[in-house]
Design an enzyme around this catalytic site. Structure first.
Site, PDB file in Angstrom:
ATOM      1  N   LYS A  38      -5.271 -11.587  -6.645  1.00 54.70           N
ATOM      2  CA  LYS A  38      -6.469 -11.725  -5.811  1.00 54.70           C
ATOM      3  C   LYS A  38      -7.509 -10.680  -6.223  1.00 54.70           C
ATOM      4  O   LYS A  38      -7.147  -9.579  -6.674  1.00 54.70           O
ATOM      5  CB  LYS A  38      -6.115 -11.616  -4.327  1.00 54.70           C
ATOM      6  CG  LYS A  38      -5.959 -10.214  -3.829  1.00 54.70           C
ATOM      7  CD  LYS A  38      -5.909 -10.111  -2.315  1.00 54.70           C
ATOM      8  CE  LYS A  38      -5.649  -8.649  -1.964  1.00 54.70           C
ATOM      9  NZ  LYS A  38      -5.382  -8.356  -0.592  1.00 54.70           N
TER      10      LYS A  38
ATOM     11  N   LYS B 298     -10.307  -4.355  -4.723  1.00 53.65           N
ATOM     12  CA  LYS B 298     -10.783  -3.058  -5.220  1.00 53.65           C
ATOM     13  C   LYS B 298      -9.698  -2.306  -5.965  1.00 53.65           C
ATOM     14  O   LYS B 298      -9.987  -1.420  -6.748  1.00 53.65           O
ATOM     15  CB  LYS B 298     -11.218  -2.186  -4.042  1.00 53.65           C
ATOM     16  CG  LYS B 298     -12.422  -2.701  -3.341  1.00 53.65           C
ATOM     17  CD  LYS B 298     -13.678  -2.258  -4.046  1.00 53.65           C
ATOM     18  CE  LYS B 298     -14.879  -2.891  -3.365  1.00 53.65           C
ATOM     19  NZ  LYS B 298     -16.143  -2.554  -3.983  1.00 53.65           N
TER      20      LYS B 298
ATOM     21  N   LYS C  57       0.826  -1.213   0.000  1.00 58.26           N
ATOM     22  CA  LYS C  57       0.000   0.000   0.000  1.00 58.26           C
ATOM     23  C   LYS C  57       0.860   1.261   0.000  1.00 58.26           C
ATOM     24  O   LYS C  57       0.537   2.231  -0.672  1.00 58.26           O
ATOM     25  CB  LYS C  57      -0.928   0.016   1.228  1.00 58.26           C
ATOM     26  CG  LYS C  57      -2.086  -0.968   1.105  1.00 58.26           C
ATOM     27  CD  LYS C  57      -3.089  -0.729   2.226  1.00 58.26           C
ATOM     28  CE  LYS C  57      -4.112  -1.867   2.285  1.00 58.26           C
ATOM     29  NZ  LYS C  57      -4.961  -1.775   3.484  1.00 58.26           N
TER      30      LYS C  57
HETATM   31  P1  TYM Z   1     -10.577  -6.197   4.365  1.00 61.56           P
HETATM   32  O1  TYM Z   1     -11.650  -5.211   4.704  1.00 61.56           O
HETATM   33  O2  TYM Z   1      -9.579  -5.818   3.340  1.00 61.56           O
HETATM   34  O3  TYM Z   1     -11.226  -7.557   3.897  1.00 61.56           O
HETATM   35  C1  TYM Z   1     -12.253  -8.205   4.636  1.00 61.56           C
HETATM   36  C2  TYM Z   1     -12.036  -9.706   4.558  1.00 61.56           C
HETATM   37  O4  TYM Z   1     -12.112 -10.162   3.196  1.00 61.56           O
HETATM   38  C3  TYM Z   1     -11.005 -11.004   2.919  1.00 61.56           C
HETATM   39  N1  TYM Z   1     -10.674 -10.916   1.485  1.00 61.56           N
HETATM   40  C4  TYM Z   1     -10.546 -11.974   0.661  1.00 61.56           C
HETATM   41  N2  TYM Z   1     -10.673 -13.295   0.876  1.00 61.56           N
HETATM   42  C5  TYM Z   1     -10.500 -14.123  -0.192  1.00 61.56           C
HETATM   43  N3  TYM Z   1     -10.206 -13.678  -1.435  1.00 61.56           N
HETATM   44  C6  TYM Z   1     -10.063 -12.356  -1.703  1.00 61.56           C
HETATM   45  N4  TYM Z   1      -9.790 -11.922  -2.931  1.00 61.56           N
HETATM   46  C7  TYM Z   1     -10.239 -11.430  -0.618  1.00 61.56           C
HETATM   47  N5  TYM Z   1     -10.170 -10.082  -0.517  1.00 61.56           N
HETATM   48  C8  TYM Z   1     -10.436  -9.786   0.783  1.00 61.56           C
HETATM   49  C9  TYM Z   1      -9.900 -10.476   3.810  1.00 61.56           C
HETATM   50  O5  TYM Z   1      -8.896 -11.449   4.011  1.00 61.56           O
HETATM   51  C10 TYM Z   1     -10.654 -10.131   5.071  1.00 61.56           C
HETATM   52  O6  TYM Z   1     -10.810 -11.271   5.897  1.00 61.56           O
HETATM   53  N6  TYM Z   1      -7.191  -5.822   8.015  1.00 61.56           N
HETATM   54  C11 TYM Z   1      -8.516  -6.369   7.710  1.00 61.56           C
HETATM   55  C12 TYM Z   1      -9.611  -5.883   8.624  1.00 61.56           C
HETATM   56  C13 TYM Z   1      -9.388  -6.101  10.086  1.00 61.56           C
HETATM   57  C14 TYM Z   1      -9.432  -7.336  10.782  1.00 61.56           C
HETATM   58  C15 TYM Z   1      -9.223  -7.004  12.153  1.00 61.56           C
HETATM   59  C16 TYM Z   1      -9.638  -8.648  10.390  1.00 61.56           C
HETATM   60  C17 TYM Z   1      -9.153  -5.120  11.005  1.00 61.56           C
HETATM   61  N7  TYM Z   1      -9.052  -5.669  12.224  1.00 61.56           N
HETATM   62  C18 TYM Z   1      -9.191  -8.005  13.127  1.00 61.56           C
HETATM   63  C19 TYM Z   1      -9.601  -9.643  11.382  1.00 61.56           C
HETATM   64  C20 TYM Z   1      -9.372  -9.312  12.726  1.00 61.56           C
HETATM   65  C21 TYM Z   1      -8.863  -5.948   6.299  1.00 61.56           C
HETATM   66  O7  TYM Z   1      -8.389  -4.972   5.801  1.00 61.56           O
HETATM   67  O8  TYM Z   1      -9.839  -6.682   5.708  1.00 61.56           O
END
Ligand code: TYM
Length: 332
Positions: free
Chosen positions: A195, A198, A112
């Site tokens: 993957k 967005k 990022k």
């Molecule tokens: P975020 O908002 O980017 O994504 C939410 C969840 O979606 C999963 N994900 C995917 N899984 C499979 N294939 C894909 N192409 C794909 N794109 C996204 C992500 O792995 C995620 O589980 N840092 C985290 C948010 C967070 C969090 C936490 C998660 C903040 N605090 C505590 C767990 C525990 C995030 O940015 O997810």
């Protein structure tokens, strides 16, 4: 009941199919068997520039989508991260336990920051994973249902929990990632080696759950496959077809092997047409339900108020214990 915790960012507006299949779907299943805490991580959302009105609207939209997906506030604790101030408070303690080099090795940060340019990336973006550590440890979660891209952050969480416990005495549960092999990484429909995300080069490979179903059908039908014509599950050799099979298998509950048998002698077109219909059948009611929740902001706010109260009860206890362990003088 063992405890699970997970979070999703509100930044992007619509969830995409990767969010749903990789994470949210598991949240819905786990609330039946686990003591589940799910949150919309608005503190994380401000690590990149945001518009205040948009963030507020997207936070509501994220909650509405979670409810539409089947997250049930009667079966879990659903809340917004900023409603529970203990996240930022424990985040600070965790910052002070993390090595600078250790934080510098986080690959999501490196990606990022590279995209934004080193001067524009904030310190918040740098400490993002450490706030995530606090999110998880506050609730003493045993498991964290996420996609593969979050694995490194869960590893960091384990390391910091162990470090804290070693230095100050047994305080935190050391959590394990809960990552289902089949859906750990859903791929972009136009570039099936990347993957679904967005930030992809083109929106053509991204299935947003809230898009017009017709546009979504079109994206599925124009998914990249490969040059031979055999429908076979082979993620290395045939990433495009395998991704479509994974999506179909998960949305229908039919094992991949059975799907492959059914498509013997058929062409990719048949697979894509069928999948387009399956995806449309999934997103159409999802959109309607999301809109219904958005149209009823009072219910939504009361769900979040209850969720925040339940979450705070747990978070406050962990934070108080942590403050005590590190040697802060209690406020009288
Ligand atoms: P975020 O908002 O980017 O994504 C939410 C969840 O979606 C999963 N994900 C995917 N899984 C499979 N294939 C894909 N192409 C794909 N794109 C996204 C992500 O792995 C995620 O589980 N840092 C985290 C948010 C967070 C969090 C936490 C998660 C903040 N605090 C505590 C767990 C525990 C995030 O940015 O997810």
């Amino acid at each position: 009941r063992p405890r699970v915790l997970s979070g999703i960012q509100p930044t992007a507006g619509s969830f995409h199919l990767g969010n749903y299949l990789g994470a949210v779907r598991q949240w819905v299943a786990l609330q039946e068997t686990h003591d589940a805490f799910y949150m919309v991580v608005d503190l994380h959302a401000i690590t990149v520039p945001q518009d205040p009105a948009e963030l507020r609207a997207n936070t509501r939209l994220a909650v509405a989508q979670l409810l539409a997906a089947g997250v049930d506030p009667e079966r879990c604790t659903l809340f917004v991260q900023s409603h529970v101030p203990e996240h930022a408070q424990l985040g600070w303690v965790m910052n002070c336990l993390t090595g600078f080099g250790e934080a510098s090795r986080m690959t999501q940060f490196k990606d990022k920051a590279a995209k934004q340019g080193a001067d524009r990336a904030t310190v918040g973006l740098f400490t993002y994973p450490i706030l995530q550590v606090a999110d998880i440890l506050l609730y003493q979660a045993h498991q964290v249902p996420v996609g593969e891209d979050q694995r490194q952050h869960i590893e960091l969480t384990r390391d910091l929990a162990e470090r804290f416990n070693g230095r100050f005495g047994e305080t935190f549960t050391v959590p394990a990632p809960y990552i289902l092999k089949e859906t750990a990484k859903i791929y972009d429909l136009q570039d099936p080696t990347a993957k679904m995300s967005k930030s992809a080069a083109t929106p053509k490979g991204l299935i947003n759950l809230l898009d017009e179903p017709k546009a979504t059908a079109k994206k599925v039908k124009s998914a990249v496959t490969d040059t031979d014509t055999v429908i076979r599950f082979d993620p290395e050799g045939k990433p495009g077809v395998s991704n479509l099979l994974t999506i179909m298998s998960t949305l229908t509950g039919t094992p991949v092997d059975r799907l492959v048998e059914g498509y013997e002698g058929k062409m990719y077109g048949a697979l894509k047409t069928d999948l387009a219909e399956i995806v449309v059948d999934f997103v159409t009611p999802f959109r309607t339900r999301t809109q219904e929740y958005l149209d009823d902001p009072e219910t939504l706010d009361s769900i979040l108020a209850k969720g925040a109260e339940k979450a705070r009860a747990v978070a406050a206890e962990t934070l108080a214990q942590t403050y005590d362990r590190v040697g802060f003088l209690p406020a009288k």
